[in-house]
Design a protein around this motif. Structure first.
Motif, PDB file in Angstrom:
ATOM      1  N   TYR A   1      -3.787  -7.332  -4.328  1.00  0.00           N
ATOM      2  CA  TYR A   1      -4.275  -6.924  -3.015  1.00  0.00           C
ATOM      3  C   TYR A   1      -5.601  -7.623  -2.716  1.00  0.00           C
ATOM      4  O   TYR A   1      -6.415  -7.812  -3.616  1.00  0.00           O
ATOM      5  CB  TYR A   1      -4.546  -5.420  -2.979  1.00  0.00           C
TER       6      TYR A   1
ATOM      7  N   TYR B   1      -8.896  -6.967  -0.106  1.00  0.00           N
ATOM      8  CA  TYR B   1      -9.554  -6.057   0.821  1.00  0.00           C
ATOM      9  C   TYR B   1     -10.864  -6.692   1.273  1.00  0.00           C
ATOM     10  O   TYR B   1     -11.443  -7.538   0.586  1.00  0.00           O
ATOM     11  CB  TYR B   1      -9.896  -4.718   0.151  1.00  0.00           C
TER      12      TYR B   1
ATOM     13  N   PHE C   1      -7.835  -3.254   4.363  1.00  0.00           N
ATOM     14  CA  PHE C   1      -6.722  -3.955   3.748  1.00  0.00           C
ATOM     15  C   PHE C   1      -6.488  -5.285   4.456  1.00  0.00           C
ATOM     16  O   PHE C   1      -6.472  -5.348   5.688  1.00  0.00           O
ATOM     17  CB  PHE C   1      -5.466  -3.092   3.815  1.00  0.00           C
TER      18      PHE C   1
ATOM     19  N   TYR D   1      -1.183  -8.120   0.790  1.00  0.00           N
ATOM     20  CA  TYR D   1      -0.620  -7.538  -0.426  1.00  0.00           C
ATOM     21  C   TYR D   1       0.538  -8.404  -0.900  1.00  0.00           C
ATOM     22  O   TYR D   1       1.427  -8.730  -0.127  1.00  0.00           O
ATOM     23  CB  TYR D   1      -0.156  -6.118  -0.092  1.00  0.00           C
TER      24      TYR D   1
ATOM     25  N   SER E   1       8.432 -10.860  -3.645  1.00  0.00           N
ATOM     26  CA  SER E   1       8.681 -10.449  -2.267  1.00  0.00           C
ATOM     27  C   SER E   1       7.739 -11.163  -1.309  1.00  0.00           C
ATOM     28  O   SER E   1       6.677 -11.640  -1.706  1.00  0.00           O
ATOM     29  CB  SER E   1       8.488  -8.934  -2.132  1.00  0.00           C
TER      30      SER E   1
ATOM     31  N   ASP F   1       2.821  -8.881   2.355  1.00  0.00           N
ATOM     32  CA  ASP F   1       2.511  -8.042   3.518  1.00  0.00           C
ATOM     33  C   ASP F   1       1.190  -8.536   4.089  1.00  0.00           C
ATOM     34  O   ASP F   1       0.131  -8.276   3.513  1.00  0.00           O
ATOM     35  CB  ASP F   1       2.418  -6.575   3.084  1.00  0.00           C
TER      36      ASP F   1
ATOM     37  N   SER G   1      -0.029  -7.803   7.071  1.00  0.00           N
ATOM     38  CA  SER G   1      -0.318  -7.024   8.272  1.00  0.00           C
ATOM     39  C   SER G   1      -1.802  -6.755   8.487  1.00  0.00           C
ATOM     40  O   SER G   1      -2.206  -6.425   9.604  1.00  0.00           O
ATOM     41  CB  SER G   1       0.441  -5.693   8.229  1.00  0.00           C
TER      42      SER G   1
ATOM     43  N   VAL H   1       3.537  -2.229 -11.238  1.00  0.00           N
ATOM     44  CA  VAL H   1       4.367  -1.377 -10.402  1.00  0.00           C
ATOM     45  C   VAL H   1       5.444  -0.789 -11.289  1.00  0.00           C
ATOM     46  O   VAL H   1       6.195  -1.511 -11.934  1.00  0.00           O
ATOM     47  CB  VAL H   1       5.006  -2.167  -9.251  1.00  0.00           C
TER      48      VAL H   1
ATOM     49  N   SER I   1      10.801  -1.180  -1.470  1.00  0.00           N
ATOM     50  CA  SER I   1      10.148  -1.928  -2.538  1.00  0.00           C
ATOM     51  C   SER I   1       8.689  -2.214  -2.231  1.00  0.00           C
ATOM     52  O   SER I   1       8.022  -2.916  -2.963  1.00  0.00           O
ATOM     53  CB  SER I   1      10.887  -3.254  -2.771  1.00  0.00           C
ATOM     54  N   ASN I   2       8.187  -1.676  -1.126  1.00  0.00           N
ATOM     55  CA  ASN I   2       6.794  -1.905  -0.760  1.00  0.00           C
ATOM     56  C   ASN I   2       5.952  -0.762  -1.307  1.00  0.00           C
ATOM     57  O   ASN I   2       6.094   0.381  -0.883  1.00  0.00           O
ATOM     58  CB  ASN I   2       6.649  -1.980   0.755  1.00  0.00           C
ATOM     59  N   TYR I   3       5.112  -1.064  -2.279  1.00  0.00           N
ATOM     60  CA  TYR I   3       4.324  -0.026  -2.923  1.00  0.00           C
ATOM     61  C   TYR I   3       2.856  -0.092  -2.514  1.00  0.00           C
ATOM     62  O   TYR I   3       1.980   0.295  -3.256  1.00  0.00           O
ATOM     63  CB  TYR I   3       4.441  -0.159  -4.440  1.00  0.00           C
ATOM     64  N   LYS I   4       2.607  -0.580  -1.326  1.00  0.00           N
ATOM     65  CA  LYS I   4       1.222  -0.749  -0.886  1.00  0.00           C
ATOM     66  C   LYS I   4       0.495   0.580  -0.818  1.00  0.00           C
ATOM     67  O   LYS I   4       0.999   1.560  -0.295  1.00  0.00           O
ATOM     68  CB  LYS I   4       1.203  -1.403   0.493  1.00  0.00           C
ATOM     69  N   LEU I   5      -0.721   0.594  -1.351  1.00  0.00           N
ATOM     70  CA  LEU I   5      -1.605   1.747  -1.233  1.00  0.00           C
ATOM     71  C   LEU I   5      -2.381   1.652   0.069  1.00  0.00           C
ATOM     72  O   LEU I   5      -2.838   0.569   0.443  1.00  0.00           O
ATOM     73  CB  LEU I   5      -2.599   1.786  -2.388  1.00  0.00           C
TER      74      LEU I   5
END
Lengths: 116, 114
Positions: free
Chosen positions: A33, A35, A45, A48, A53, A56, A58, A97, B98-102
């Motif tokens: 991640y 930040y 944020f 990620y 995968s 993310d 966003s 994870v 499957s998205n484990y974002k905090l």
């Protein structure tokens, strides 16, 4: 073992220049991640990465921000044409994870970016 | 998207007084984590709660996870100057994917007057 490391620890740059910030996660951690934390503020944020995968993205504030993670390990956050409002501490965190998802995030010491 | 709200934003107490910070999620969580960030430092993991209604204690710190798994609290009994810092909650959505974002709350900054 070693924790999350980030480099540089401090970066001063001029407005309009590009900067690259590096994060070395804990070996074997699949999630990474980025930040941003402005002075006295919470964690914003940015992006990620989880295994293979698609990331993310966003949280990226503009198209001047991009990040990549090579080989599922080291990550680089790039800020193009820096602006003064980009000044902040950029924190990287990594985690394992598990089957139920939740694992501890281990934070690096951060890169303190100052744009003049 | 998921939102995690944390209150209060700031809390100043006299040493020896109690302190509580509250965290609320807009969605049901699979788990919630708490972190502490000392001034000038980076967030450090304190604890994770997974079960509905779970209560965990670490010395003077008591952590609770709500029955509906949408809210949580951190209570510090008899604060000490070493408790100074920002306390963040972070929730993971029960998305089943499957998205484990905090998702982090904005944190509560605790200052303690000796």
């Amino acid at each position: 073992g070693a924790g999350v490391s980030q480099s540089p620890s401090n970066k001063v740059t001029e407005k309009g220049k590009d900067v690259e910030l590096r994060c070395d996660p804990i070996s074997g951690h699949t999630a990474l991640y980025w930040y941003r934390q402005s002075l006295g503020q919470g964690l914003e944020f940015l992006i990620y990465f989880q295994g293979n995968s698609a990331p993310d993205k966003s949280g990226l504030p503009s198209d001047r921000f991009s990040a990549e993670r090579t080989g599922g390990s080291v990550s680089t956050l790039t800020i193009q044409r820096t602006q003064q409002e980009d000044s902040a501490v950029y924190l990287c965190a990594s985690s394992l994870v598990s089957w139920y998802g939740g694992e501890t995030q281990y934070f690096g010491p951060g890169t303190r970016l100052l744009v003049l | 998207g998921q939102q995690v709200m944390q209150i209060p934003q700031y809390q100043h107490v006299q040493e020896g007084e109690d302190f509580t910070t509250y965290c609320n999620s807009s969605t049901t969580l699979s788990n919630i984590q708490w972190y502490k960030q000392r001034p000038g430092g980076h967030p450090v993991f304190l604890i994770q709660l997974v079960k509905s209604g779970e209560v965990k204690k670490q010395k003077r710190l008591t952590f609770q996870f709500g029955e509906a798994k949408k809210n949580s609290s951190l209570h510090i009994t008899a604060t000490q100057t070493t408790d100074v810092g920002t306390y963040f909650c972070a929730g993971q959505e029960n998305s089943g994917g499957s998205n484990y974002k905090l998702t982090f709350g904005k944190g509560t900054l605790l200052t303690v007057n000796p």
